[in-house]
Design a protein around this motif. Structure first.
Motif, PDB file in Angstrom:
ATOM      1  N   TRP A  26       0.799  -1.116   0.014  1.00  0.00           N
ATOM      2  CA  TRP A  26      -0.031   0.002   0.055  1.00  0.00           C
ATOM      3  C   TRP A  26       0.992   1.215   0.010  1.00  0.00           C
ATOM      4  O   TRP A  26       1.468   1.363   1.082  1.00  0.00           O
ATOM      5  CB  TRP A  26      -0.966  -0.232   1.250  1.00  0.00           C
ATOM      6  CG  TRP A  26      -1.580  -1.405   1.298  1.00  0.00           C
ATOM      7  CD1 TRP A  26      -1.198  -2.335   2.281  1.00  0.00           C
ATOM      8  CD2 TRP A  26      -2.920  -1.919   0.996  1.00  0.00           C
ATOM      9  NE1 TRP A  26      -2.196  -3.488   2.302  1.00  0.00           N
ATOM     10  CE2 TRP A  26      -2.905  -3.216   1.382  1.00  0.00           C
ATOM     11  CE3 TRP A  26      -3.722  -1.159   0.159  1.00  0.00           C
ATOM     12  CZ2 TRP A  26      -4.342  -3.753   0.948  1.00  0.00           C
ATOM     13  CZ3 TRP A  26      -4.930  -1.713   0.082  1.00  0.00           C
ATOM     14  CH2 TRP A  26      -5.238  -3.022   0.435  1.00  0.00           C
ATOM     15  N   ASN A  27       1.039   1.998  -0.959  1.00  0.00           N
ATOM     16  CA  ASN A  27       2.032   2.909  -1.426  1.00  0.00           C
ATOM     17  C   ASN A  27       1.212   4.482  -1.438  1.00  0.00           C
ATOM     18  O   ASN A  27       0.495   4.721  -2.604  1.00  0.00           O
ATOM     19  CB  ASN A  27       2.695   2.973  -2.676  1.00  0.00           C
ATOM     20  CG  ASN A  27       3.665   3.758  -2.964  1.00  0.00           C
ATOM     21  OD1 ASN A  27       4.164   3.798  -4.123  1.00  0.00           O
ATOM     22  ND2 ASN A  27       3.936   4.647  -1.939  1.00  0.00           N
ATOM     23  N   THR A  28       1.304   5.274  -0.155  1.00  0.00           N
ATOM     24  CA  THR A  28       0.440   6.535  -0.128  1.00  0.00           C
ATOM     25  C   THR A  28       1.525   7.317   0.035  1.00  0.00           C
ATOM     26  O   THR A  28       2.075   7.644   1.076  1.00  0.00           O
ATOM     27  CB  THR A  28      -0.574   6.389   1.008  1.00  0.00           C
ATOM     28  OG1 THR A  28      -1.420   5.453   0.738  1.00  0.00           O
ATOM     29  CG2 THR A  28      -1.300   7.686   1.107  1.00  0.00           C
ATOM     30  N   SER A  60      -3.500   1.742 -11.069  1.00  0.00           N
ATOM     31  CA  SER A  60      -2.940   2.212 -10.011  1.00  0.00           C
ATOM     32  C   SER A  60      -2.078   0.822  -9.259  1.00  0.00           C
ATOM     33  O   SER A  60      -1.448   1.042  -8.385  1.00  0.00           O
ATOM     34  CB  SER A  60      -3.804   2.709  -9.125  1.00  0.00           C
ATOM     35  OG  SER A  60      -4.336   3.873  -9.586  1.00  0.00           O
ATOM     36  N   ASP A  89      -0.724   5.456  -4.649  1.00  0.00           N
ATOM     37  CA  ASP A  89      -1.457   6.622  -4.472  1.00  0.00           C
ATOM     38  C   ASP A  89      -0.536   7.914  -4.064  1.00  0.00           C
ATOM     39  O   ASP A  89       0.058   8.113  -3.181  1.00  0.00           O
ATOM     40  CB  ASP A  89      -2.281   6.678  -3.360  1.00  0.00           C
ATOM     41  CG  ASP A  89      -3.298   8.029  -3.338  1.00  0.00           C
ATOM     42  OD1 ASP A  89      -3.097   8.808  -3.954  1.00  0.00           O
ATOM     43  OD2 ASP A  89      -4.337   8.000  -2.447  1.00  0.00           O
ATOM     44  N   THR A  90       0.178   8.364  -5.131  1.00  0.00           N
ATOM     45  CA  THR A  90       1.462   9.128  -5.064  1.00  0.00           C
ATOM     46  C   THR A  90       1.242  10.544  -5.803  1.00  0.00           C
ATOM     47  O   THR A  90       1.831  10.602  -6.880  1.00  0.00           O
ATOM     48  CB  THR A  90       2.479   8.346  -5.799  1.00  0.00           C
ATOM     49  OG1 THR A  90       2.172   8.070  -7.275  1.00  0.00           O
ATOM     50  CG2 THR A  90       2.812   7.107  -5.107  1.00  0.00           C
ATOM     51  N   CYS A  91       0.772  11.427  -4.874  1.00  0.00           N
ATOM     52  CA  CYS A  91       1.031  12.793  -5.209  1.00  0.00           C
ATOM     53  C   CYS A  91       0.656  13.090  -6.685  1.00  0.00           C
ATOM     54  O   CYS A  91       1.634  13.502  -7.459  1.00  0.00           O
ATOM     55  CB  CYS A  91       2.261  13.151  -4.853  1.00  0.00           C
ATOM     56  SG  CYS A  91       2.746  13.150  -3.128  1.00  0.00           S
ATOM     57  N   ASP A  98      -3.580   7.815  -8.300  1.00  0.00           N
ATOM     58  CA  ASP A  98      -4.568   7.964  -7.285  1.00  0.00           C
ATOM     59  C   ASP A  98      -5.175   7.030  -6.746  1.00  0.00           C
ATOM     60  O   ASP A  98      -5.956   7.089  -5.805  1.00  0.00           O
ATOM     61  CB  ASP A  98      -5.614   8.696  -8.166  1.00  0.00           C
ATOM     62  CG  ASP A  98      -6.575   7.928  -9.180  1.00  0.00           C
ATOM     63  OD1 ASP A  98      -6.210   6.798  -8.995  1.00  0.00           O
ATOM     64  OD2 ASP A  98      -7.430   8.433  -9.555  1.00  0.00           O
ATOM     65  N   GLY A  99      -4.521   5.732  -6.526  1.00  0.00           N
ATOM     66  CA  GLY A  99      -4.878   4.569  -5.847  1.00  0.00           C
ATOM     67  C   GLY A  99      -6.172   4.028  -6.282  1.00  0.00           C
ATOM     68  O   GLY A  99      -6.755   3.094  -5.150  1.00  0.00           O
TER      69      GLY A  99
END
Length: 220
Positions: A34-36, A110, A155-157, A161-162
């Motif tokens: 889970w990459n936020t 994503s 979900d990386t800036c 967007d995840g």
């Protein structure tokens, strides 16, 4: 003949997995990272297996993913364990077609290999689906377990967007069910089953039998 074709397609999928960069093939026991933003929480395959077998949730990332899925834990568990009958050649024929590649690109919006991101997303997901289909059955759980490398949900800036494109037009309700990773997993095998391409020869209707000739009757 069909068995040899199926074996060749499965071997091709295996080679695709091997062909991924070495940095992407270090560990395939983390199906969801889970990459936020800059933070990453990894969910181990064993923790997914525990949930699918017993219903126990032992990982905080998985717990969060379930709560944001739009479904209850039992619904996610039942959906991911459900199996669908498929034909390996038909599945492979679809996934290697132009329509199949477009589908795979859409389905890895994503969610893709951790190290190479979207570069090998199509190959990675296709490899997992074909590997799971080799016994004529697929499931969300089987596809996840067959991933050739770690996959991330990004979900990386403003880059990703995840959200996933859940292939369930008219069957998902609300943003969570229609975009969350675990809801995407639940619907994926049904979409593969629906899109597999039948053997055109086998699917062709059998020719009508020739009319039987009446026996020739004598004139006496």
């Amino acid at each position: 003949m069909l068995k040899r074709i199926a074996a060749g397609l499965f071997a091709g999928a295996a080679l695709t997995a091997v062909a991924l960069p070495a940095s992407a093939a270090v560990d395939n026991d983390l199906p969801i990272r889970w990459n936020t933003g800059g933070a990453v929480w990894s969910t181990d395959q064993s923790e997914v297996d525990t949930f699918l077998k017993t219903g126990d949730i032992t990982d905080r990332g998985l717990s969060s993913g379930i709560s944001r899925s739009g479904w209850t834990a039992d619904e996610i568990r039942n959906g991911m364990n459900k199996t669908y009958s498929v034909d390996l050649v038909g599945v492979s024929r679809f996934l290697y077609s132009d329509a199949g590649v477009k589908f795979l690109k859409n389905q890895t919006r994503s969610y893709f290999p951790y190290w190479t991101m979207s570069t090998y997303g199509v190959q990675g997901l296709r490899s997992a689906i074909i590997a799971d289909a080799r016994d004529g059955q697929i499931s969300s759980a089987g596809i996840m377990a067959a991933l050739p490398t770690d996959f991330r949900l990004a979900d990386t800036c403003n880059t990703y967007d995840g959200k996933q494109n859940v292939c369930a037009e008219g069957k998902c309700v609300g943003d969570a069910q229609c975009t969350s990773l675990l809801s995407w997993y639940v619907f994926l095998p049904a979409c593969i089953q629906a899109n597999q391409v039948a053997d055109p020869i086998a699917a062709a209707p059998a020719p009508a039998p020739a009319p039987m000739q009446e026996p020739v009757r004598g004139l006496w």
